[in-house]
Design a protein around this motif. Structure first.
Motif, PDB file in Angstrom:
ATOM      1  N   ARG A   9       0.884  -7.703 -10.312  1.00 37.17           N
ATOM      2  CA  ARG A   9       0.607  -6.585  -9.164  1.00 37.17           C
ATOM      3  C   ARG A   9       1.427  -6.963  -7.965  1.00 37.17           C
ATOM      4  N   ARG A  12       4.831  -5.536  -8.486  1.00 39.25           N
ATOM      5  CA  ARG A  12       5.002  -4.176  -8.820  1.00 39.25           C
ATOM      6  C   ARG A  12       4.807  -3.410  -7.283  1.00 39.25           C
ATOM      7  N   GLN A  13       4.134  -4.020  -6.303  1.00 37.94           N
ATOM      8  CA  GLN A  13       4.325  -3.873  -4.889  1.00 37.94           C
ATOM      9  C   GLN A  13       5.575  -3.653  -4.221  1.00 37.94           C
ATOM     10  N   ALA A  15       8.434  -3.609  -6.184  1.00 35.40           N
ATOM     11  CA  ALA A  15       9.077  -2.428  -6.605  1.00 35.40           C
ATOM     12  C   ALA A  15       8.993  -1.087  -6.150  1.00 35.40           C
ATOM     13  N   ARG A  16       7.615  -0.957  -5.741  1.00 34.29           N
ATOM     14  CA  ARG A  16       7.192   0.410  -5.247  1.00 34.29           C
ATOM     15  C   ARG A  16       7.603   0.493  -3.483  1.00 34.29           C
ATOM     16  N   ASN A  17       7.582  -0.422  -2.942  1.00 32.56           N
ATOM     17  CA  ASN A  17       7.795  -0.395  -1.440  1.00 32.56           C
ATOM     18  C   ASN A  17       9.334  -1.171  -1.027  1.00 32.56           C
ATOM     19  N   LEU A  81       2.851   1.961   0.166  1.00 36.06           N
ATOM     20  CA  LEU A  81       2.577   3.298  -0.839  1.00 36.06           C
ATOM     21  C   LEU A  81       2.197   2.599  -2.050  1.00 36.06           C
ATOM     22  N   MET A  82       1.026   2.760  -2.654  1.00 37.25           N
ATOM     23  CA  MET A  82       0.481   2.166  -3.765  1.00 37.25           C
ATOM     24  C   MET A  82       1.151   2.796  -4.880  1.00 37.25           C
ATOM     25  N   ASP A  83       1.076   1.951  -6.026  1.00 34.15           N
ATOM     26  CA  ASP A  83       1.518   2.452  -7.358  1.00 34.15           C
ATOM     27  C   ASP A  83       0.284   2.524  -8.026  1.00 34.15           C
ATOM     28  N   THR A  85      -0.025   2.783 -11.276  1.00 39.27           N
ATOM     29  CA  THR A  85      -0.417   1.695 -12.239  1.00 39.27           C
ATOM     30  C   THR A  85      -0.974   0.174 -11.727  1.00 39.27           C
ATOM     31  N   ILE A 122      -4.239   5.981  -3.506  1.00 38.45           N
ATOM     32  CA  ILE A 122      -3.174   6.516  -4.341  1.00 38.45           C
ATOM     33  C   ILE A 122      -2.392   7.868  -3.610  1.00 38.45           C
TER      34      ILE A 122
END
Length: 345
Positions: A9, A12-13, A15-17, A81-83, A85, A122
C-alpha cells in the motif's frame, strides 16, 4: 512490524504521488546525508514492494531500499492523491469481503476504533497528513507546505505537492540495480507480484523439503515474502495446521492451499488496509470487524480466550523469538502427520 500488505500500500502511494516527478531528497536527521545527495533532484521512475521491503528507483539508475522493521513508518503530507486500488474499504467502492459479497453501499468509509484505516479519499487531492506503517492513520490538515519535519526523520522525499518522511527504518540504503537484484533473489515469492504456478511450486517445494516447523517457515522471508506474526497465526488456524508440524510432514495439497490462502488474504489486506482474516461475515458484521481489531481475527492476540470454533482456550507461546497464537484443539497434529513422523523414526 508492517506486514506485506502495508508495504504494498505504501509503495502504491509512491507510485501515485511521486513516480514521474523530480524529487528533492534530504536527511533532516542527518544520518542519511550521503545517500540523500546521490538521489537528490532526480526523477522517481519506479516504486515496487517485495514482501516487507520496498524499492524506489530514480532516473540515474539508483534505487532507495527501505525495510521498515519493527518501528519504521512513512508520513505523507500535502496534496495527497489517493489511488482507488488501495483505498480503505467503503461502500462507495463496493469493497468485497472474503466470500465475494459486496458491502452495503450505505456504510460509507469504515474506520477502526483507533481512527485508523482512514485513507478513503478518492479523486481530487486533499491537503492532509497521513501516517503509513503497520496501520494507517490520518493525522490532520496541513496548514503550510512543506511541513516542518517532526521527530527523527531519516529521509524526506519532496515534490512540489507532496512530502514523505521516513522514521525508524531497519534498513535505508542506496543500491545499484545489481545490488537490488541480489536482495530480491534472497526473498521468497510474493503473490502480489506473482501468484502463478511457478511461485506456488517454489513455495511448496521449499516448505516440503524442510524439517523446520511450519510456524517458523512462514516467518522466514526466504521461504515466502511478506508474512508476519498476524498472518502467520491466522493462516495456520484457517488451515487447521499445527504450527509445530515440520514442513516436510505436510501434504502437497495442504501446502498449496496455504499459499493460495496467503494470496487471498494479502489481496484483501492491500485493498482494505486491514488484516481481515475472518470468514462468513455479512455487511454489518464485516463493518464491525473492520472497526474493532478484537473482532477481526481468529486467534491473534486472543490468548486465554475461547476459540471461536471449538471453545478451547487460545494458547500463546514463543516461536522464533515471536509470539505464536494458536488453538491446541483445532490445530492438533493430524493423524497423517503422526503416522509419517512414526514411520521416520
Amino acid at each position: 512490524m508492517p506486514e506485506g500488505h502495508s508495504v504494498h500500500r505504501i509503495t502504491r502511494q509512491f507510485a501515485r504521488n511521486f513516480v514521474g516527478k523530480p524529487v528533492r531528497v534530504s536527511s533532516p536527521q542527518g544520518r542519511f546525508v550521503a545517500g540523500a545527495e546521490r538521489l537528490d533532484g532526480h526523477v522517481m521512475t519506479d516504486a515496487k514492494a517485495v514482501g516487507k521491503q520496498m524499492f524506489l528507483e530514480f532516473d540515474n539508475g539508483l534505487w532507495l531500499r527501505i525495510h521498515l522493521g519493527m518501528y519504521g513508518a512513512w508520513d505523507f503530507a500535502g496534496d495527497i492523491l489517493m489511488d482507488a486500488t488501495i483505498a480503505s474499504a467503503n461502500g462507495r467502492m463496493g469493497q468485497t469481503n472474503q466470500r465475494g459479497t459486496e458491502l452495503d453501499a450505505g456504510h460509507g468509509a469504515v474506520l477502526d476504533s483507533a481512527g485508523e484505516n482512514s485513507m478513503h479519499s478518492i479523486g481530487a487531492p486533499r491537503r492532509t497528513r497521513v501516517r503509513m506503517a503497520e496501520q494507517e492513520k490520518e493525522l490532520g490538515a496541513v496548514d503550510t507546505f512543506p511541513p516542518e519535519p517532526v521527530g527523527q526523520v531519516r529521509v524526506r522525499l519532496l515534490t512540489d505537492t507532496v512530502s514523505a518522511d521516513l522514521r525508524g527504518p531497519t534498513a535505508c540504503e542506496v543500491l545499484d540495480p545489481g545490488q537490488v537484484d541480489a536482495v530480491i533473489a534472497k526473498l521468497g515469492p510474493d503473490p502480489q507480484l506473482d501468484d502463478g504456478q511457478a511461485a506456488e511450486d517454489r513455495f511448496t517445494t521449499t516448505v516440503r523439503r524442510k524439517p523446520t516447523p511450519i510456524g517458523q517457515l512462514l516467518m522466514d522471508q526466504s521461504v515466502v515474502a511478506g508474512i508476519g506474526n498476524v498472518y502467520r497465526a491466522e493462516l495456520l488456524f484457517r488451515a487447521r495446521i499445527d504450527p509445530h508440524a515440520p514442513g516436510k510432514t505436510l501434504s502437497d495439497d495442504t501446502v498449496r492451499a496455504l499459499w493460495r490462502d496467503w494470496a487471498h488474504l494479502l489481496a484483501i489486506g492491500v485493498k482494505t488496509g486491514q488484516m481481515m482474516t475472518m470468514d462468513d461475515l455479512g455487511g454489518d458484521e464485516y463493518v464491525l470487524a473492520m472497526r474493532n481489531r478484537a473482532d477481526r481475527h481468529w486467534v491473534y492476540k486472543r490468548e486465554g480466550l475461547p476459540c471461536r470454533v471449538c471453545g478451547t482456550h487460545i494458547s500463546l507461546e514463543e516461536m522464533g523469538a515471536r509470539k505464536l497464537y494458536w488453538c491446541p484443539s483445532c490445530q492438533r497434529p493430524s493423524a497423517a502427520a503422526i503416522d509419517l513422523e512414526s514411520g521416520m523414526r
